[in-house]
Scaffold this motif. Sequence first.
Motif, PDB file in Angstrom:
ATOM      1  N   GLY A 118      -4.195  26.989  32.530  1.00  0.00           N
ATOM      2  CA  GLY A 118      -3.062  27.653  31.898  1.00  0.00           C
ATOM      3  C   GLY A 118      -1.720  27.040  32.254  1.00  0.00           C
ATOM      4  N   SER A 119      -1.644  26.389  33.402  1.00  0.00           N
ATOM      5  CA  SER A 119      -0.370  25.805  33.829  1.00  0.00           C
ATOM      6  C   SER A 119      -0.148  24.406  33.272  1.00  0.00           C
ATOM      7  N   SER A 120      -1.178  23.809  32.760  1.00  0.00           N
ATOM      8  CA  SER A 120      -1.098  22.441  32.263  1.00  0.00           C
ATOM      9  C   SER A 120      -0.993  22.449  30.743  1.00  0.00           C
ATOM     10  N   TRP A 121      -0.357  21.456  30.181  1.00  0.00           N
ATOM     11  CA  TRP A 121      -0.275  21.388  28.729  1.00  0.00           C
ATOM     12  C   TRP A 121      -0.675  20.025  28.175  1.00  0.00           C
ATOM     13  N   VAL A 122      -1.047  19.109  29.043  1.00  0.00           N
ATOM     14  CA  VAL A 122      -1.534  17.808  28.605  1.00  0.00           C
ATOM     15  C   VAL A 122      -2.906  17.581  29.223  1.00  0.00           C
TER      16      VAL A 122
ATOM     17  N   HIS B 282     -20.825   5.816  21.769  1.00  0.00           N
ATOM     18  CA  HIS B 282     -20.106   5.508  23.007  1.00  0.00           C
ATOM     19  C   HIS B 282     -19.008   6.552  23.225  1.00  0.00           C
ATOM     20  N   PRO B 283     -18.665   6.810  24.491  1.00  0.00           N
ATOM     21  CA  PRO B 283     -17.643   7.822  24.766  1.00  0.00           C
ATOM     22  C   PRO B 283     -16.237   7.311  24.460  1.00  0.00           C
ATOM     23  N   GLU B 284     -15.419   8.195  23.953  1.00  0.00           N
ATOM     24  CA  GLU B 284     -13.998   7.922  23.753  1.00  0.00           C
ATOM     25  C   GLU B 284     -13.219   9.126  24.256  1.00  0.00           C
ATOM     26  N   ILE B 285     -12.025   8.858  24.747  1.00  0.00           N
ATOM     27  CA  ILE B 285     -11.181   9.909  25.323  1.00  0.00           C
ATOM     28  C   ILE B 285      -9.852   9.916  24.579  1.00  0.00           C
ATOM     29  N   PHE B 286      -9.418  11.124  24.182  1.00  0.00           N
ATOM     30  CA  PHE B 286      -8.195  11.294  23.403  1.00  0.00           C
ATOM     31  C   PHE B 286      -7.248  12.244  24.136  1.00  0.00           C
ATOM     32  N   PRO B 287      -5.966  11.909  24.205  1.00  0.00           N
ATOM     33  CA  PRO B 287      -5.013  12.855  24.793  1.00  0.00           C
ATOM     34  C   PRO B 287      -4.835  14.046  23.856  1.00  0.00           C
ATOM     35  N   VAL B 288      -4.693  15.224  24.444  1.00  0.00           N
ATOM     36  CA  VAL B 288      -4.429  16.427  23.654  1.00  0.00           C
ATOM     37  C   VAL B 288      -3.318  17.231  24.307  1.00  0.00           C
ATOM     38  N   ASN B 289      -2.537  17.868  23.479  1.00  0.00           N
ATOM     39  CA  ASN B 289      -1.469  18.776  23.892  1.00  0.00           C
ATOM     40  C   ASN B 289      -2.027  20.175  23.667  1.00  0.00           C
TER      41      ASN B 289
END
Length: 141
Positions: free
Chosen positions: A22-26, A36-43
């Motif tokens: 809850g304290s984080s937003w990214v 294959h794995p991929e990682i995406f930033p989310v807000n």
Amino acid sequence: MSALSRTWLEDIPADECADLLGSSWVGRLGVVVDDHPEIFPVNHVFERTTGSVLFPTTLGTKMRNALASRSVACEVDGVLSDGPIGWSVLVVGEAEELTDAATIAAATSLRRAVWAQSERSHWLRVRPLKVTGRRIYLVED
């Protein structure tokens, strides 16, 4: 003689994992794309009542593969400013598209930073199957 340093891991209790989410937003969303794995930033925002992570996205690789996967992973982490201590919380669960206007409006109002959102945005919810957290300490011997 210099001191040796090593890391020490400590499990974070479930209620504190919820507080950290809850304290984080990214954070990051991990999905499988073409085997294959991929990682995406989310807000993201954290929905405490369900323990879910919610975020907007567009019709693209992230959304398509998140909805097609049996499970996805969301991770948030941070470093405390008062010392060599970090933390990481991992949510493994199932992704679903949000369609309820009231839920989307509530999630939108909780966002602390808006990166990319347009009229084409869709919202996803990651319903948790497993939530784990670890605190990481640097220990000087």
